[in-house]
Scaffold this active site. Structure first.
Site, short mmCIF file in Angstrom:
data_model
loop_
_atom_site.label_atom_id
_atom_site.label_comp_id
_atom_site.label_asym_id
_atom_site.label_seq_id
_atom_site.Cartn_x
_atom_site.Cartn_y
_atom_site.Cartn_z
CB SER A 169 -2.63 -60.59 -28.22
OG SER A 169 -2.90 -59.23 -28.06
CG ASP A 268 3.18 -56.66 -32.01
OD1 ASP A 268 2.58 -55.76 -31.39
OD2 ASP A 268 2.90 -57.87 -31.92
CG HIS A 298 -0.63 -57.59 -32.14
ND1 HIS A 298 0.19 -57.93 -31.08
CD2 HIS A 298 -1.89 -57.93 -31.77
CE1 HIS A 298 -0.55 -58.44 -30.11
NE2 HIS A 298 -1.80 -58.47 -30.51
#
Length: 326
Positions: A169, A268, A298
Site C-alpha cells: 500500500s 482492490d 486491499h
C-alpha cells in the site's frame, strides 16, 4: 509485453479459483467489520487506528533487534530480523503501509520474520515519520535515509551488499519513491545495488486512477478513506498537483530500476495503480512480474486464507530467486 529485452509477465493462476469460496467468506467478514473502522479524517479516529495498529492490530514478536538509523530530522527507529541460516544472502528494507498516517514497523514483525526465514534474507523495517504531524516529504526523506544507510553499512553488518526493498500500500509507494530518489540523488551504481522490489497493492497515482475514483464503496479502503489519507500527507494539494512525479511515481522516469513483483487483488481500488505501474515499469526497460488474485481486497495477504498464503509464498520465492548471484 516486451520492452528493450525486458518483459512484463502477467499471471492469473487458474488454480487460485479453488479458493474463491474462502475468499468470499473473508470478504463478507470484512464488509461486516467496515462500519466499526474509525475515520481517518477525524483526529480521534486516527488516534484509535494508531493505537490499534490499523484495522486489526498485529502485535510485535520476541527476538527482534531494535535500533536506530540516522535520519534527516533525528534518529529513525528500526527493527532488524535475520534468518536462522548461516549466511544472509540479501538485506530487505521493508516499509510499512497505513496511508502515510498510521502503522508502525513492529506490526510487520511476524510477516517479516516469515519472509526472512523463507527467503534467507535479513529484514530491516523502520518507523518513518507520519502525517499529518509530518507531511510530505518527511516520510520519503526518512525512507531514503534508511536506504542510504543500508548502501553504506549492509556489507559490514550482514556480509552482503545485495539490497531489496518493498512494502504494501503506502509502503509500496514509498519503496518506489525511494528507488527513484536513490537513482536520482546517489547514482546508477547505488540503485543497481537494489536487486529486487516487492510492491504489494501500491498507490502510485495519488491523483486517482479510474479504479480509485470508482471505489466509493470499496471494501477495506473506500475512496473517502483514500482522500483523507491524501489530505493528511499532502495538505492543500489538489488531485492534479498530487500527480507530480516526486509524489506519484507512476508519472516518473522509471528507467534503471530493479526487477519487481507487483501483487494485487481484483477488487482492490488500487488495482489500476498496480496494472499501470507494472506496464510502465516494463516499458522503461525493467523486468516486472504481475500477480493478480481474484476477488481479493486491499491488504488481502494479511488474512488467514489460502489465497493470502499463495501470495506470500510467491513473494518469498521472488525474493529468494533474486537474493543471490545467478
Amino acid at each position: 509485453m516486451q520492452a528493450g529485452g525486458h518483459a512484463l509477465i502477467a499471471d492469473h493462476d487458474p488454480a487460485l479459483d479453488a479458493f474463491l469460496d474462502e475468499t468470499r467468506q473473508m470478504n463478507r467478514l470484512i464488509e461486516a467489520f467496515m462500519p466499526q473502522v474509525p475515520s481517518f479524517a477525524d483526529p480521534d479516529g486516527l488516534e484509535q487506528l494508531r493505537e490499534n495498529d490499523g484495522f486489526f492490530g498485529r502485535p510485535p514478536i520476541d527476538g527482534v533487534v531494535e535500533g536506530v538509523l540516522p535520519g534527516p530530522a533525528g534518529p529513525i527507529p528500526a527493527r532488524f530480523i535475520a534468518p536462522e541460516t548461516a549466511a544472509v544472502e540479501a538485506v530487505y528494507l521493508e516499509l510499512h503501509g497505513g496511508g502515510w498516517c498510521i502503522g508502525r514497523a513492529a506490526a510487520s514483525d511476524a510477516y517479516n520474520e516469515a519472509l526472512a526465514q523463507a527467503a534467507g534474507i535479513a529484514v530491516v523495517s523502520i518507523d518513518y515519520r507520519l502525517a499529518p504531524e509530518h507531511p510530505f516529504p518527511a516520510g520519503p526523506d526518512d525512507c531514503e535515509a534508511a536506504a542510504v544507510w543500508l548502501l553504506e553499512h549492509a556489507a559490514a553488518e550482514w556480509g552482503t551488499d545485495r539490497l531489496m526493498i518493498g512494502g504494501g500500500s503506502a509502503g509500496a509507494h514509498l519503496a518506489a519513491l525511494t528507488l527513484l530518489r536513490v537513482r536520482d540523488h546517489h547514482g546508477a551504481d547505488a540503485v543497481a545495488r537494489f536487486v529486487a522490489a516487492d510492491l504489494q497493492f501500491g498507490v502510485f497515482d495519488l491523483g486517482l486512477t479510474p479504479s480509485q475514483r470508482f471505489g466509493r464503496d470499496a471494501l477495506a479502503i473506500p475512496l473517502a478513506m483514500l482522500e483523507a489519507c491524501y489530505a493528511h500527507a499532502l495538505p492543500g494539494l489538489d488531485r492534479e498537483a498530487r500527480r507530480d512525479p516526486s509524489i506519484s511515481p507512476l508519472y516518473a522516469d522509471l528507467s534503471g530500476l530493479p526487477p519487481a513483483l507487483f501483487t494485487v487483488g481484483t477488487i482492490d481500488p488500487l488495482l489500476d495503480d498496480t496494472l499501470f505501474m507494472a506496464a510502465r515499469w516494463a516499458v522503461a526497460g525493467n523486468d516486472a512480474e504481475l500477480a493478480i488474485y481474484p476477488e481479493c481486497v486491499h491488504g488481502f495477504n494479511a488474512f488467514p486464507t489460502e489465497m493470502a498464503q499463495r501470495a506470500n509464498d510467491r513473494i518469498a520465492q521472488f525474493l529468494l530467486a533474486h537474493s543471490h548471484d545467478d
